[in-house]
Design an enzyme around this catalytic site. Structure first.
Site, PDB file in Angstrom:
ATOM      1  N   ASP A  83       1.151  -1.191  -0.079  1.00 47.49           N
ATOM      2  CA  ASP A  83      -0.343   0.005   0.360  1.00 47.49           C
ATOM      3  C   ASP A  83       0.753   0.964   0.079  1.00 47.49           C
ATOM      4  O   ASP A  83       1.839   1.863   0.068  1.00 47.49           O
ATOM      5  CB  ASP A  83      -1.144  -0.066   1.264  1.00 47.49           C
ATOM      6  CG  ASP A  83       0.064  -0.592   2.420  1.00 47.49           C
ATOM      7  OD1 ASP A  83       1.139  -0.691   2.506  1.00 47.49           O
ATOM      8  OD2 ASP A  83      -0.594  -0.555   3.609  1.00 47.49           O
ATOM      9  N   GLU A 128      -9.680  -2.312   4.763  1.00 42.01           N
ATOM     10  CA  GLU A 128     -10.468  -1.835   6.661  1.00 42.01           C
ATOM     11  C   GLU A 128     -11.940  -2.910   6.623  1.00 42.01           C
ATOM     12  O   GLU A 128     -11.828  -3.116   5.975  1.00 42.01           O
ATOM     13  CB  GLU A 128     -10.899  -0.054   6.608  1.00 42.01           C
ATOM     14  CG  GLU A 128      -9.630   0.296   6.650  1.00 42.01           C
ATOM     15  CD  GLU A 128      -9.065   0.698   7.734  1.00 42.01           C
ATOM     16  OE1 GLU A 128      -9.169  -0.096   8.515  1.00 42.01           O
ATOM     17  OE2 GLU A 128      -8.724   1.520   7.872  1.00 42.01           O
ATOM     18  N   ASN A 169      -8.149  -3.385  14.443  1.00 41.07           N
ATOM     19  CA  ASN A 169      -9.047  -4.587  13.461  1.00 41.07           C
ATOM     20  C   ASN A 169      -9.193  -4.534  12.703  1.00 41.07           C
ATOM     21  O   ASN A 169      -9.965  -5.244  12.229  1.00 41.07           O
ATOM     22  CB  ASN A 169     -10.077  -2.163  13.406  1.00 41.07           C
ATOM     23  CG  ASN A 169      -9.314  -1.628  11.889  1.00 41.07           C
ATOM     24  OD1 ASN A 169      -8.559  -2.626  11.690  1.00 41.07           O
ATOM     25  ND2 ASN A 169      -9.877  -0.652  11.459  1.00 41.07           N
ATOM     26  N   HIS A 220      -7.473  -4.978  10.162  1.00 41.74           N
ATOM     27  CA  HIS A 220      -6.840  -5.259   8.682  1.00 41.74           C
ATOM     28  C   HIS A 220      -5.607  -5.041   8.059  1.00 41.74           C
ATOM     29  O   HIS A 220      -4.808  -5.154   8.922  1.00 41.74           O
ATOM     30  CB  HIS A 220      -7.172  -3.435   7.772  1.00 41.74           C
ATOM     31  CG  HIS A 220      -6.366  -2.490   8.661  1.00 41.74           C
ATOM     32  ND1 HIS A 220      -6.212  -1.314  10.010  1.00 41.74           N
ATOM     33  CD2 HIS A 220      -5.149  -2.249   8.350  1.00 41.74           C
ATOM     34  CE1 HIS A 220      -4.903  -0.324   9.624  1.00 41.74           C
ATOM     35  NE2 HIS A 220      -4.333  -0.920   9.312  1.00 41.74           N
TER      36      HIS A 220
END
Ligand code: GLP
Length: 234
Positions: free
Chosen positions: A63, A136, A129, A131
């Site tokens: 990313d 996400e 979380n 990810h």
């Protein structure tokens, strides 16, 4: 899923390095998928200090922030340069082009890069979380490279790398879940108790887009390399 737990992050990084080293020795690291974040730093340090040679290999990063030039010290491009490529250059290193705001062009181009360079080993961290990359919660399991709006929790978690939270980019380009699942092998590293809940859900929870990493349960060759704290809820 194979799970390796070591007492400390340092010991776990050494285990991850052993996996990388073994594959490299057998010439099975032609394309390496790389991650940023603080978690892989120990692994990258061991690679830097090793005699491994990646000059015939290709790297593809997961990313990149949208709006940052590769020369920006906060870009993931710069991060990789500093922590790995300066000492261990690859033949070619690819990132989604964060400097280009044309999301359709960038994501199409990166999907072509990934199609041409199938990943032998993908290194992953994990967000609190669940990810992976910047996928996400809620991201489709069928996703390829796409532009994402970062969640408030991810922006807050990444703010530690910036002078103030307002400077954290709000968007990123990331490989999709399907792009990650196409890797031949995956190692996911997680250290610290703040990752324990995400790891618990990744390993024992239902496979659901609400916890993006849970899809890894369906990958044929995944190794989780954890410290005791990250493994504490298993
Ligand atoms: C960012 C990156 C992820 C990384 C995550 C966790 O969101 N895009 O690839 O896994 O941070 O970062 P850290 O390893 O610093 O906890």
């Amino acid at each position: 899923m194979k799970i390796i737990t070591e007492k400390t992050a340092t010991a776990a990084s050494a285990r991850a390095f052993a996996i990388v080293n073994e594959l490299a020795q057998h010439d099975q690291l032609k394309v390496m998928g790389l991650a940023t974040g603080s978690t892989p730093l120990g692994l990258y340090k061991l690679i830097r200090e090793s005699d491994l040679d990646f000059s015939h290999s290709t790297s593809v990063n997961l990313d990149e922030y949208v709006g940052l030039q590769p020369t920006d010290p906060q870009s993931y491009h710069y991060f990789m340069q500093e922590h790995l490529f300066s000492a261990k250059p690859f033949k070619e290193s690819f990132f989604p082009d964060g400097a280009n705001p044309d999301a359709a062009a960038v994501t199409k181009e990166y999907d072509q890069v990934l199609a041409q360079h199938p990943i032998d080993l993908q290194v992953l961290g994990i967000g609190q979380n669940g990810h992976i990359g910047f996928n996400e919660p809620g991201t489709s399991f069928d996703s390829h490279t796409h532009r994402v709006a970062l969640t408030e929790s991810t922006i807050a978690a990444n703010a530690r790398f910036f002078d103030n939270p307002d400077q954290v980019p709000r968007y990123a380009y990331t490989m999709g879940i399907a792009s990650i699942m196409a890797a031949k092998r995956i190692i996911l590293l997680a250290f610290g108790e703040e990752k324990a809940a995400a790891i618990q859900q990744t390993v024992n929870g239902p496979v659901t887009p609400a916890v993006p990493a849970s899809i890894l349960q369906r990958h044929p060759d995944v190794t989780l390399v954890l410290d005791e704290e990250a493994a504490s809820q298993l």
